[in-house]
Design an enzyme around this catalytic site. Structure first.
Site, PDB file in Angstrom:
ATOM      1  N   ASN A   1      29.969  19.372 -14.914  1.00  0.00           N
ATOM      2  CA  ASN A   1      30.318  19.068 -16.293  1.00  0.00           C
ATOM      3  C   ASN A   1      29.093  18.738 -17.128  1.00  0.00           C
ATOM      4  O   ASN A   1      28.511  19.604 -17.770  1.00  0.00           O
ATOM      5  CB  ASN A   1      31.345  17.924 -16.333  1.00  0.00           C
ATOM      6  CG  ASN A   1      31.988  17.772 -17.699  1.00  0.00           C
ATOM      7  OD1 ASN A   1      31.462  18.248 -18.696  1.00  0.00           O
ATOM      8  ND2 ASN A   1      33.117  17.121 -17.749  1.00  0.00           N
ATOM      9  N   ASP A   2      28.646  17.491 -17.063  1.00  0.00           N
ATOM     10  CA  ASP A   2      27.569  17.059 -17.962  1.00  0.00           C
ATOM     11  C   ASP A   2      26.301  17.897 -17.811  1.00  0.00           C
ATOM     12  O   ASP A   2      25.582  18.114 -18.785  1.00  0.00           O
ATOM     13  CB  ASP A   2      27.237  15.587 -17.709  1.00  0.00           C
ATOM     14  CG  ASP A   2      28.385  14.679 -18.122  1.00  0.00           C
ATOM     15  OD1 ASP A   2      29.146  15.087 -19.019  1.00  0.00           O
ATOM     16  OD2 ASP A   2      28.518  13.592 -17.540  1.00  0.00           O
TER      17      ASP A   2
END
Lengths: 122, 464
Positions: free
Chosen positions: B389-390
């Site tokens: 994700n990040d």
């Protein structure tokens, strides 16, 4: 004077520690942390020493707990580090070629995949 | 010094040299395993020498029983845990081993304090430092392990008046240390210092978000090293001093390297309060998400000439690394060029993802580090993001977001991005991922393991 000797050893060891792991690839950060974690398992030496000098129930209890903790640290630390590093077999060894013959438990035999860089990028 | 003591001293020196050389060999993958074995060999020799010393001292049967029973229980438990742990759960186990190491160092300090009638200011101060640092490492590592394991909330737990509480606890630990060094008040100041240090570890680590846990574990690892060095001072055992100082210093460097890899200043990590932990609220606003089914995704993958797999923690959590490799092998068998792009902090710790992929027998040379992978994304047909994700969020390139400045994988530069994700929740940083609403992105919602298996099945069915 003895305290000064110990202090000398301490400071020099700190300097060695700062120098010994420069430029390590991110790939190895976790195994390296785990290996360092195993090294401080040397506290088991201390736990054994206090166990040998204990002579009161409270002393025995402290020494016992210290032995349990320290032994878990040192044995588990080395074992889990080895398991991690087992995944990083050099390609030659993985291909069943003339790698280090003494690697225990390494599944031999070529898996047919190519060899190449060691992944130690940078 | 007797001949025996001299011999043991030589063995200790050899062991210390093994630790240094072992850690040094761990700088590169090809020699790493040998390094660990060398270090373990040194440890074995040191322990054996210690046993010889203890035998020569004429230790009584009760003491032997205590030592043997304690060591056997600890060694058995540690070995069992190390051999049984799933590789995904390995970070919390390392943290747990670190906790008990710190605990043992603190216990040694406590024992030595009780055993010595008049230790003198220097030794008393060393004992107090041993107990304080060891206690912080013990409780802090336990909390870190709990967070990594999901037993404690990953988000920062900010107690009311935390700053004041932390300052008071630190003050209590420091005051206790000073009193112990001054030889005043008997055992009470040491007990107060130990209790304050234990609480300090809990309060301090609770406030730190799960994403920063690797850095914290590494920092506490260095703390344990220092505590062991202090225990070495107290026992006048120079090998423990060497090994402890070695771990303290190399652990500090490693902590810095990890923080740099995540682009997080160490001071900010320790201050805490960053990130939300796993699964924040759903994506709100900011454009629409385009979904894709397994069949469509399979077609895009099968007819691509270049595919890059981008694994993240979601992959590890779902234990789907084998399924990912299976899909990659299937595609590679069709002539698709498949690489794996591994972000330095993919997984739960730097290098963790490499371990997981290696476990699934992904060839080493297919794992590309970020610097190698990024120039290739513009030439990539499909980037398959699995549970990351990040580390893929383009928002990191702009200033003013929680992850600004963090190095990311440039997956958005690939022609098509397929994201396999359980839900549209947040990553650890707790912010929206702009990648998900980008025009070239398709979301394949589902569990990583099932989604990958269905992709593999679909590729097989479609193209035989």
């Amino acid at each position: 004077m003895e305290a000064l000797d110990d202090l000398t050893v301490f400071v020099l060891s700190l300097l060695v520690g700062f120098e010994v792991i420069s430029r390590v690839p991110a790939t190895l950060h976790t195994p390296l942390m785990s290996a360092a974690n195993a090294v401080h398992g040397v506290v088991l030496v201390g736990a054994v020493l206090i166990g040998a000098s204990a002579h009161t129930p409270a002393g025995y209890a402290l020494a016992f707990l210290a032995c349990v903790f320290a032994a878990a640290n040192v044995v588990g630390g080395y074992a889990v580090t080895d398991r991690m590093l087992h995944m990083f077999r050099p390609p030659a060894e993985r291909a069943g070629a003339t790698g280090e013959p003494g690697a225990p438990g390494a599944p031999g035999g070529g898996d047919g995949r190519g060899t190449g860089g060691t992944g130690a990028a940078r | 010094m007797t001949a025996l003591e001299a011999a043991i001293g030589v063995v200790y020196l050899g062991a210390a040299a093994c630790f240094v050389l072992g850690l040094h060999l761990m700088n590169a993958p090809p020699t790493a395993r040998r390094g660990n074995a060398l270090s373990a060999g040194g440890m074995g020799a040191a322990l054996l020498a210690t046993l010889v010393l203890v035998v020569a001292q004429g230790t009584g049967p009760t003491a032997w029983a205590v030592i043997a029973a304690g060591t056997a229980i600890g060694a058995g438990g540690g070995l069992l845990a190390a051999l049984r742990v799933r590789m995904t759960a390995m970070p919390q186990l390392v943290s747990l081993f670190n906790a008990v190491g710190g605990g043992a160092a603190a216990l040694i300090g406590g024992f030595e304090f009780g055993a010595r009638s008049d230790p003198g200011a220097a030794v008393a101060a060393v004992i107090a430092l041993d107990v304080v640092i060891g206690s912080v490492a013990f409780s802090g590592s336990l909390v870190a392990a709990g967070k990594l394991d999901g037993r404690l909330p990953g988000r920062p737990v900010l107690l009311p008046a935390r700053a004041v509480l932390t300052a008071l606890l630190a003050l209590a630990a420091a005051a206790g240390t000073v009193l112990v060094a001054a030889g005043a008040g008997g055992p009470a100041p040491l007990a107060v210092a130990a209790a304050a240090a234990l609480l300090l570890g809990v309060v301090g680590v609770l406030a730190i978000g799960g994403a920063d846990m690797p850095v914290v574990v590494s920092l506490l690892n260095a703390c344990t090293g220092l505590a062991v060095a202090m225990a070495g001072f107290a026992l006048d055992n120079s090998m423990m001093v060497i090994a402890g100082a070695l771990v303290g210093a190399s652990g500090a460097i490693l902590t810095k390297l990890m923080a740099d890899a995540m682009n997080r200043p160490l001071s900010a990590v320790v201050a805490g309060g960053f990130g939300t932990g796993d699964g924040g609220p759903a994506v709100g606003g900011g454009g629409d998400v385009q979904r894709i089914g397994a069949d469509d995704a399979a077609i895009r993958l099968a007819y691509a000439s270049r595919v890059v797999m981008v694994p993240g923690y979601g992959l590890a959590a779902a234990q789907a690394q084998h399924e990912l490799r299976e899909l990659a092998d299937l595609l590679a068998g069709r002539g698709v060029r498949v690489d794996y792009a591994v972000h330095p902090v993919a997984g739960r710790m730097p290098g963790h993802m490499n371990v997981l992929l290696a476990e699934a027998k992904v060839p080493y040379e297919r794992m590309k580090e970020m610097e190698q992978a990024n120039p290739d994304f513009p030439r990539t047909d499909v980037a398959l993001v699995v549970g990351a994700n990040d580390v893929t969020n383009p928002a990191a390139r702009r200033p003013g977001t929680a992850i600004s400045g963090m190095p990311i994988l440039d997956v958005d530069k690939a022609e098509t991005v397929i994201v396999i994700k359980r839900s549209l929740g947040h990553g650890y940083a707790g912010i929206d991922n702009e990648l998900y609403t980008a025009p070239g992105t398709r979301m394949l919602l589902g569990d990583a393991k099932e989604a990958l298996a269905s992709l593999t099945a679909a590729v097989k069915a479609l193209v035989g």
